[in-house]
Design an enzyme around this catalytic site. Structure first.
Site, PDB file in Angstrom:
ATOM      1  CG  LEU A  59      82.465  52.708 -69.264  1.00 46.27           C
ATOM      2  CD1 LEU A  59      83.184  51.495 -68.676  1.00 46.27           C
ATOM      3  CD2 LEU A  59      83.345  53.387 -70.289  1.00 46.27           C
ATOM      4  CG  ASP A  60      79.149  53.530 -75.490  1.00 43.96           C
ATOM      5  OD1 ASP A  60      78.463  54.430 -74.981  1.00 43.96           O
ATOM      6  OD2 ASP A  60      80.012  53.733 -76.371  1.00 43.96           O
ATOM      7  CE1 TYR A  61      73.447  45.467 -72.748  1.00 43.02           C
ATOM      8  CE2 TYR A  61      74.233  44.848 -74.934  1.00 43.02           C
ATOM      9  CZ  TYR A  61      73.554  44.537 -73.770  1.00 43.02           C
ATOM     10  OH  TYR A  61      72.986  43.298 -73.615  1.00 43.02           O
ATOM     11  CB  THR A 114      82.370  50.337 -73.807  1.00 41.76           C
ATOM     12  OG1 THR A 114      82.150  50.802 -75.145  1.00 41.76           O
ATOM     13  CG2 THR A 114      83.742  50.802 -73.354  1.00 41.76           C
TER      14      THR A 114
END
Length: 247
Positions: free
Chosen positions: A105-107, A109
């Site tokens: 998961l993105d930073y 998100t």
């Protein structure tokens, strides 16, 4: 090759005895035995049933573990970060096994992410051919035209990637603030998939959360909290993935 087989040097590295490269050197140096026989071939495959010894010490088969974490924003989906930022495994300090996240998961998100030390299980869930659905809720800038939004099901080209959604739903719009909230379902997980896809349409993502992973949710957890998956949940994920492949 059985799906339960893996390279000998990988197994040694996973046991925490040495790095993958150091493990390869130990094999070449004749320091490794498989089922009491010295092995010096790097391509050797082993299973959990094989007895492995490194410099006379037998490796223990690590118990497979499975965790569900509610990842908060501002955390890296990695086991380490060269910039010193908080990583996902920092949130599970009491876990003794060498776990790793399934996908990312993105930073910026938040939402559900799974962690395990079971490589076969992780590969099964990550590969698009297994059809495991991930549901995201995205707050975007702007109010997209429904006809234009249909493009995300056909696929939107961004660089070398074709970014697609299985389905989508407009949950709400706010004309005063010029924002919308969408529910987007993916079976792939390319880097910054949802954000890049919406940017290509001209509707940048302001906030993003992964609400569901297959049938799993973060219900009952606060950001940063985690729990073990139950044996039933693990079996359900395995069964659902197998079913999707056969369809």
């Amino acid at each position: 090759m059985s799906k339960h087989e893996e390279r000998l040097q990988k197994r040694i590295a996973q046991a925490g005895v040495a790095s993958r490269r150091k493990a390869e050197q130990l094999i070449l140096d004749g320091k490794v035995k498989v089922n009491h026989q010295v092995v010096t071939k790097l391509g050797t495959k082993v299973t959990q049933q094989d007895v492995i010894e490194v410099s006379g010490v037998q490796l223990e088969n690590e118990t497979k573990v499975y965790y569900l974490l509610y990842k908060p924003r501002g955390v890296i989906s990695s086991v380490k970060d060269d910039k010193g930022r908080k990583t996902i495994t920092d949130l599970l300090p009491e876990v003794e096994e060498r776990i790793f996240p399934i996908g990312r998961l993105d930073y910026d998100t938040s939402g559900i992410i799974l962690l395990t030390n079971d490589g076969d299980f992780a590969n099964m869930l990550m590969h698009p051919s297994y059809g495991v659905e991930k549901v995201y809720v995205a707050k975007i800038k702007g109010i997209p035209d429904p006809t234009e939004l249909k493009r995300i099901k056909k696929g939107i080209k961004d660089g070398q990637d074709l970014l697609k959604a299985v389905r989508y739903k407009i949950l709400s719009t706010d004309r005063k603030k010029n924002t919308s909230i969408l529910e987007i379902t993916l079976v792939e997980g390319k880097n910054r998939h949802v954000r890049r896809m919406m940017e290509q349409l001209g509707y940048p993502v302001l906030k993003l959360k992964r609400e569901k992973y297959a049938f799993l949710t973060v219900d009952g957890l606060k950001p940063g909290e985690f729990r073990k998956l139950t044996p039933k949940e693990v079996h359900q994920l395995q069964a659902q993935s197998g079913k999707n492949v056969k369809q």
